[in-house]
Design a protein around this motif. Structure first.
Motif, PDB file in Angstrom:
ATOM      1  N   SER A 135       0.829  -1.205   0.000  1.00 32.27           N
ATOM      2  CA  SER A 135       0.000   0.000   0.000  1.00 32.27           C
ATOM      3  C   SER A 135       0.861   1.252   0.000  1.00 32.27           C
ATOM      4  O   SER A 135       0.572   2.214  -0.717  1.00 32.27           O
ATOM      5  CB  SER A 135      -0.934  -0.007   1.221  1.00 32.27           C
ATOM      6  N   ALA A 136       1.922   1.233   0.803  1.00 29.34           N
ATOM      7  CA  ALA A 136       2.808   2.401   0.865  1.00 29.34           C
ATOM      8  C   ALA A 136       3.532   2.624  -0.456  1.00 29.34           C
ATOM      9  O   ALA A 136       3.650   3.762  -0.932  1.00 29.34           O
ATOM     10  CB  ALA A 136       3.809   2.222   2.004  1.00 29.34           C
ATOM     11  N   VAL A 137       4.010   1.538  -1.060  1.00 28.91           N
ATOM     12  CA  VAL A 137       4.737   1.663  -2.335  1.00 28.91           C
ATOM     13  C   VAL A 137       3.807   2.163  -3.438  1.00 28.91           C
ATOM     14  O   VAL A 137       4.179   3.042  -4.235  1.00 28.91           O
ATOM     15  CB  VAL A 137       5.375   0.314  -2.720  1.00 28.91           C
ATOM     16  N   LEU A 138       2.597   1.630  -3.489  1.00 32.42           N
ATOM     17  CA  LEU A 138       1.678   2.022  -4.555  1.00 32.42           C
ATOM     18  C   LEU A 138       1.274   3.489  -4.452  1.00 32.42           C
ATOM     19  O   LEU A 138       0.968   4.126  -5.471  1.00 32.42           O
ATOM     20  CB  LEU A 138       0.431   1.138  -4.535  1.00 32.42           C
ATOM     21  N   GLN A 139       1.272   4.060  -3.252  1.00 35.41           N
ATOM     22  CA  GLN A 139       0.952   5.471  -3.115  1.00 35.41           C
ATOM     23  C   GLN A 139       2.028   6.360  -3.738  1.00 35.41           C
ATOM     24  O   GLN A 139       1.782   7.537  -3.998  1.00 35.41           O
ATOM     25  CB  GLN A 139       0.762   5.821  -1.628  1.00 35.41           C
ATOM     26  N   GLU A 140       3.191   5.771  -3.995  1.00 36.38           N
ATOM     27  CA  GLU A 140       4.291   6.517  -4.614  1.00 36.38           C
ATOM     28  C   GLU A 140       4.397   6.264  -6.110  1.00 36.38           C
ATOM     29  O   GLU A 140       5.232   6.876  -6.781  1.00 36.38           O
ATOM     30  CB  GLU A 140       5.608   6.138  -3.940  1.00 36.38           C
ATOM     31  N   ARG A 141       3.581   5.356  -6.638  1.00 32.42           N
ATOM     32  CA  ARG A 141       3.630   5.016  -8.068  1.00 32.42           C
ATOM     33  C   ARG A 141       2.433   5.640  -8.777  1.00 32.42           C
ATOM     34  O   ARG A 141       1.311   5.604  -8.269  1.00 32.42           O
ATOM     35  CB  ARG A 141       3.617   3.494  -8.256  1.00 32.42           C
ATOM     36  N   ASP A 142       2.680   6.159  -9.957  1.00 33.96           N
ATOM     37  CA  ASP A 142       1.614   6.848 -10.688  1.00 33.96           C
ATOM     38  C   ASP A 142       1.117   5.980 -11.838  1.00 33.96           C
ATOM     39  O   ASP A 142       1.910   5.464 -12.635  1.00 33.96           O
ATOM     40  CB  ASP A 142       2.130   8.185 -11.239  1.00 33.96           C
ATOM     41  N   VAL A 143      -0.181   5.803 -11.894  1.00 34.40           N
ATOM     42  CA  VAL A 143      -0.839   5.180 -13.033  1.00 34.40           C
ATOM     43  C   VAL A 143      -1.793   6.227 -13.590  1.00 34.40           C
ATOM     44  O   VAL A 143      -2.716   6.654 -12.891  1.00 34.40           O
ATOM     45  CB  VAL A 143      -1.605   3.909 -12.637  1.00 34.40           C
ATOM     46  N   PRO A 144      -1.581   6.689 -14.819  1.00 39.88           N
ATOM     47  CA  PRO A 144      -2.374   7.811 -15.338  1.00 39.88           C
ATOM     48  C   PRO A 144      -3.848   7.488 -15.470  1.00 39.88           C
ATOM     49  O   PRO A 144      -4.254   6.317 -15.545  1.00 39.88           O
ATOM     50  CB  PRO A 144      -1.734   8.085 -16.707  1.00 39.88           C
ATOM     51  N   ALA A 145      -4.638   8.535 -15.510  1.00 35.33           N
ATOM     52  CA  ALA A 145      -6.093   8.385 -15.592  1.00 35.33           C
ATOM     53  C   ALA A 145      -6.531   7.708 -16.884  1.00 35.33           C
ATOM     54  O   ALA A 145      -7.662   7.222 -16.975  1.00 35.33           O
ATOM     55  CB  ALA A 145      -6.771   9.747 -15.448  1.00 35.33           C
ATOM     56  N   THR A 146      -5.653   7.670 -17.868  1.00 33.59           N
ATOM     57  CA  THR A 146      -5.996   7.012 -19.132  1.00 33.59           C
ATOM     58  C   THR A 146      -6.082   5.493 -18.982  1.00 33.59           C
ATOM     59  O   THR A 146      -6.652   4.824 -19.839  1.00 33.59           O
ATOM     60  CB  THR A 146      -4.950   7.352 -20.207  1.00 33.59           C
ATOM     61  N   VAL A 147      -5.509   4.942 -17.907  1.00 34.92           N
ATOM     62  CA  VAL A 147      -5.610   3.508 -17.648  1.00 34.92           C
ATOM     63  C   VAL A 147      -6.939   3.237 -16.952  1.00 34.92           C
ATOM     64  O   VAL A 147      -7.266   3.858 -15.942  1.00 34.92           O
ATOM     65  CB  VAL A 147      -4.440   3.009 -16.781  1.00 34.92           C
ATOM     66  N   ASP A 148      -7.698   2.306 -17.489  1.00 33.83           N
ATOM     67  CA  ASP A 148      -9.047   2.024 -17.007  1.00 33.83           C
ATOM     68  C   ASP A 148      -8.994   1.160 -15.749  1.00 33.83           C
ATOM     69  O   ASP A 148      -9.217  -0.051 -15.795  1.00 33.83           O
ATOM     70  CB  ASP A 148      -9.855   1.332 -18.109  1.00 33.83           C
ATOM     71  N   LEU A 149      -8.714   1.793 -14.608  1.00 34.58           N
ATOM     72  CA  LEU A 149      -8.691   1.073 -13.351  1.00 34.58           C
ATOM     73  C   LEU A 149     -10.109   0.911 -12.810  1.00 34.58           C
ATOM     74  O   LEU A 149     -10.999   1.712 -13.099  1.00 34.58           O
ATOM     75  CB  LEU A 149      -7.837   1.818 -12.324  1.00 34.58           C
ATOM     76  N   VAL A 150     -10.307  -0.131 -12.008  1.00 39.10           N
ATOM     77  CA  VAL A 150     -11.577  -0.307 -11.317  1.00 39.10           C
ATOM     78  C   VAL A 150     -11.789   0.871 -10.366  1.00 39.10           C
ATOM     79  O   VAL A 150     -10.854   1.340  -9.707  1.00 39.10           O
ATOM     80  CB  VAL A 150     -11.591  -1.631 -10.530  1.00 39.10           C
ATOM     81  N   MET A 198     -10.263   9.043  -3.632  1.00 40.78           N
ATOM     82  CA  MET A 198      -9.553   7.774  -3.784  1.00 40.78           C
ATOM     83  C   MET A 198      -8.484   7.940  -4.855  1.00 40.78           C
ATOM     84  O   MET A 198      -8.615   7.450  -5.978  1.00 40.78           O
ATOM     85  CB  MET A 198     -10.524   6.649  -4.153  1.00 40.78           C
ATOM     86  N   PRO A 199      -7.397   8.627  -4.525  1.00 45.13           N
ATOM     87  CA  PRO A 199      -6.404   8.958  -5.550  1.00 45.13           C
ATOM     88  C   PRO A 199      -5.383   7.862  -5.820  1.00 45.13           C
ATOM     89  O   PRO A 199      -4.634   7.957  -6.803  1.00 45.13           O
ATOM     90  CB  PRO A 199      -5.711  10.188  -4.959  1.00 45.13           C
ATOM     91  N   HIS A 200      -5.313   6.836  -4.966  1.00 49.11           N
ATOM     92  CA  HIS A 200      -4.198   5.903  -5.048  1.00 49.11           C
ATOM     93  C   HIS A 200      -4.586   4.565  -5.675  1.00 49.11           C
ATOM     94  O   HIS A 200      -5.747   4.149  -5.631  1.00 49.11           O
ATOM     95  CB  HIS A 200      -3.611   5.656  -3.654  1.00 49.11           C
ATOM     96  N   VAL A 201      -3.577   3.885  -6.211  1.00 57.09           N
ATOM     97  CA  VAL A 201      -3.770   2.560  -6.791  1.00 57.09           C
ATOM     98  C   VAL A 201      -3.817   1.530  -5.671  1.00 57.09           C
ATOM     99  O   VAL A 201      -3.041   1.588  -4.707  1.00 57.09           O
ATOM    100  CB  VAL A 201      -2.624   2.220  -7.761  1.00 57.09           C
ATOM    101  N   VAL A 202      -4.741   0.581  -5.783  1.00 59.77           N
ATOM    102  CA  VAL A 202      -4.806  -0.562  -4.871  1.00 59.77           C
ATOM    103  C   VAL A 202      -4.865  -1.835  -5.711  1.00 59.77           C
ATOM    104  O   VAL A 202      -5.282  -1.814  -6.868  1.00 59.77           O
ATOM    105  CB  VAL A 202      -6.026  -0.476  -3.930  1.00 59.77           C
ATOM    106  N   HIS A 203      -4.427  -2.929  -5.120  1.00 59.81           N
ATOM    107  CA  HIS A 203      -4.406  -4.200  -5.849  1.00 59.81           C
ATOM    108  C   HIS A 203      -5.823  -4.723  -6.068  1.00 59.81           C
ATOM    109  O   HIS A 203      -6.182  -5.141  -7.165  1.00 59.81           O
ATOM    110  CB  HIS A 203      -3.577  -5.221  -5.076  1.00 59.81           C
TER     111      HIS A 203
END
Length: 314
Positions: A135-150, A198-203
């Motif tokens: 969780s901590a590492v993913l808060q430091e990684r950027d996945v742009p809004a163009t990627v269709d995340l859940v 909810m700005p961060h990536v989660v698994h």
């Protein structure tokens, strides 16, 4: 040993189209001489450990729209996420990807390891600590809004709607009568959580079949097809669902700073909403080439709703 909760019916590597298998060997630079099929997860495509003539090892997963119309999209999301988050010891590295419009395949680092045993205190603690670190590492990684995340917020809204409409759910949906009126207002709690940033990536898919334990004891997180934007507490909660049917689960919430901040009421609302949604889906969903999925829904729904009953004294 803890066994995978999700076990599908997969196509073996030898039955994958020749064009995909040719791409694999050309990419790895050596012919494949040995395969080991994996069974965890629900995809109808292959999930195979490969060994090449020159000793190269890799893991391949491949699926076509002919097997299931939705799964190629999950694979495309996984490719995009792994490309953007880059390499890290917490997840298997993406080596290459293939997409001809019908079939999608990923070549991933073959991790030397096995599924962790959630009944072993040390291995369970390694999973929980690894999830907090993830969780901590993913808060430091950027996945742009163009990627269709859940969108986890949207999922909370859907679960709230499931709770709101339980009185009209099919009678065959395995929902206890006491829950059909949403007696604790869990739908409202889920909607309030959905409104938070909810700005961060989660698994968003942490369970034993998506985890490997290296010989060193370190945990590796696999299968990013449902990667999402969501609150920091959802991955630590999902990591604990393996034992949601035990009193251990309730006491473990205090061990996660993110879950302590979210609070017990939010945790119970999550279980009620997710469990109710799965129960209703088990009565109405139509699945293509996913013959074990509905049993999984029923089983997981029962585990979560029994935990809700335990946590509320029902």
């Amino acid at each position: 040993m803890t066994a995978p909760r999700a076990v599908g019916v997969r196509r073996p590597y030898a039955a994958v189209p020749a064009t995909v298998r040719t791409w694999v060997e050309e990419t790895l630079g050596s012919p494949v001489v040995a395969t080991a099929e994996q069974v965890g997860g629900m995809s109808p495509g292959c999930a195979t450990r490969l060994t090449c003539a020159d000793g190269t090892r890799a893991f391949v997963k491949a699926v076509g729209a002919e097997l299931n119309p939705d799964t190629p999209g999950l694979f495309r999301r996984e490719v995009a996420v792994l490309e953007h988050v880059g390499a890290h010891e917490l997840w298997a590295r993406l080596l290459a990807s293939y997409d001809d419009g019908a079939w999608v395949a990923l070549l991933i680092e073959d991790v030397d390891g096995r599924h962790p045993d959630f009944s072993h205190p040390g291995e369970l603690e390694a999973v929980l600590a690894g999830t907090d670190r993830l969780s901590a590492v993913l808060q430091e990684r950027d996945v742009p809004a163009t990627v269709d995340l859940v969108d986890v917020g949207h999922r909370f809204q859907v679960w709230a709607e499931s709770l709101d409409t339980l009185a009209d759910a099919p009678v065959e949906a395995p929902v206890p009568d006491w829950l059909r009126s949403d007696p604790h207002g869990w739908a409202g709690i889920l909607r309030a959580e959905a409104a938070r940033p909810m700005p961060h990536v989660v698994h968003w898919d942490i369970r034993v079949d998506n985890l490997l334990r290296r010989p060193s004891g370190d945990i590796v997180f696999l299968d990013w097809g449902t990667a999402a934007r969501g609150p920091a507490w959802v991955d630590p909660l999902l990591a604990r669902l393996e034992r949601v049917d035990e009193g251990w689960f309730d006491g473990s919430i205090a061990g996660s700073p993110a879950l302590r901040e979210a609070g017990d009421e939010v945790v119970t609302a999550f279980l009620a909403g997710f469990g109710a949604h799965l129960a209703v889906r088990s009565a109405v969903a139509v699945d293509v080439n996913l013959p074990t999925l509905n049993d999984f829904r029923i089983r997981e729904s029962r585990r979560m709703l029994e935990a809700v009953a335990r946590r509320t004294g029902r």
